[in-house]
Write a protein that holds these residues in place. Sequence first.
Motif, short mmCIF file in Angstrom:
data_model
loop_
_atom_site.label_atom_id
_atom_site.label_comp_id
_atom_site.label_asym_id
_atom_site.label_seq_id
_atom_site.Cartn_x
_atom_site.Cartn_y
_atom_site.Cartn_z
N LYS A 108 41.31 39.49 33.60
CA LYS A 108 42.03 39.73 34.85
C LYS A 108 41.45 40.95 35.57
N LYS A 109 41.56 40.95 36.88
CA LYS A 109 41.10 42.09 37.65
C LYS A 109 42.05 43.28 37.43
N ILE A 110 41.48 44.48 37.48
CA ILE A 110 42.26 45.68 37.18
C ILE A 110 43.44 45.86 38.13
N LYS A 111 43.29 45.38 39.35
CA LYS A 111 44.37 45.57 40.32
C LYS A 111 45.65 44.84 39.92
N SER A 112 45.55 43.92 38.97
CA SER A 112 46.74 43.22 38.50
C SER A 112 47.56 44.05 37.52
N ASN B 107 40.46 53.26 42.80
CA ASN B 107 39.84 53.41 44.12
C ASN B 107 39.30 52.05 44.58
N ASP B 108 38.91 51.98 45.82
CA ASP B 108 38.48 50.70 46.40
C ASP B 108 37.25 50.13 45.73
N LYS B 109 36.47 50.98 45.12
CA LYS B 109 35.22 50.54 44.50
C LYS B 109 35.46 49.68 43.27
N ILE B 110 36.51 49.99 42.51
CA ILE B 110 36.71 49.28 41.24
C ILE B 110 37.96 48.41 41.21
#
Length: 245
Positions: free
Chosen positions: A204-208, A217-220
């Motif tokens: 899963k993506k970290i933003k989850s 940050n927006d980069k990761i």
Amino acid sequence: MIIPKKSLGQNFLNDKNIANKIVNSINITDNNIIEIGPGLGILTEKILNERPKELIIIEKDFKLYNKLLHKFDRNKITIINDDALIYDFSKIKNFKLISNLPYNISSKFLLKTLKLNKNLTEIVCMIQSELADKFNYKKEKMNKYKFISKYCGEYKILFNVSSNVFYPKPKVSSKIVKFILNKQSINNKKLDYFIKIFFINKRKKIKSNKNIINLLNDKIINERYEDLKYDEILDIYEKFNFTIS
């Protein structure tokens, strides 16, 4: 005759050449040494030959513990019948740890002891090859083992060990590895909690991850944790506000 217990993950080392290679990989003379799971004492004998300042061995199996009591001079060695997973390492300071770790406790034991840098300075142990590779932060993608091994110290895979040097012969191969622990201050509770909530689902993506979304940050933000570099995860960890009591 001592019969190895599967319940304790016992595989007795029976090759003195391997025992010699292990003790030669760490400076023992005039140093404090603690050995976990000595089994029949083959490695213990080699350690004693190197004249440590103090030697403590911890054996969970009561029959083996009694055998070791009769085998070694207790003026030269402290023999303890205890479970290494619950042993209070705060009792010791400036010790080097040596072990042919039982496979069934090796990952849990190392995740615990790598944080004990106030008590231990180095760890040399035999573990299954698959686990040894999981700790190797110099290769492949990040995971909790690589993060904690790099955060807590320096890690090296020293050499491979054939399954033929054990009784009974295990179904997996082994490696001798070495950790040199850092002297930095480690917040054990914070590190344990961060490992638990950060390395949840590598696909899963970290933003989850709602536990850390405000630290990204927006980069990761659209990366998966396994695709991050160590320094990127460390940055998140250092910003992590640990409030669990």
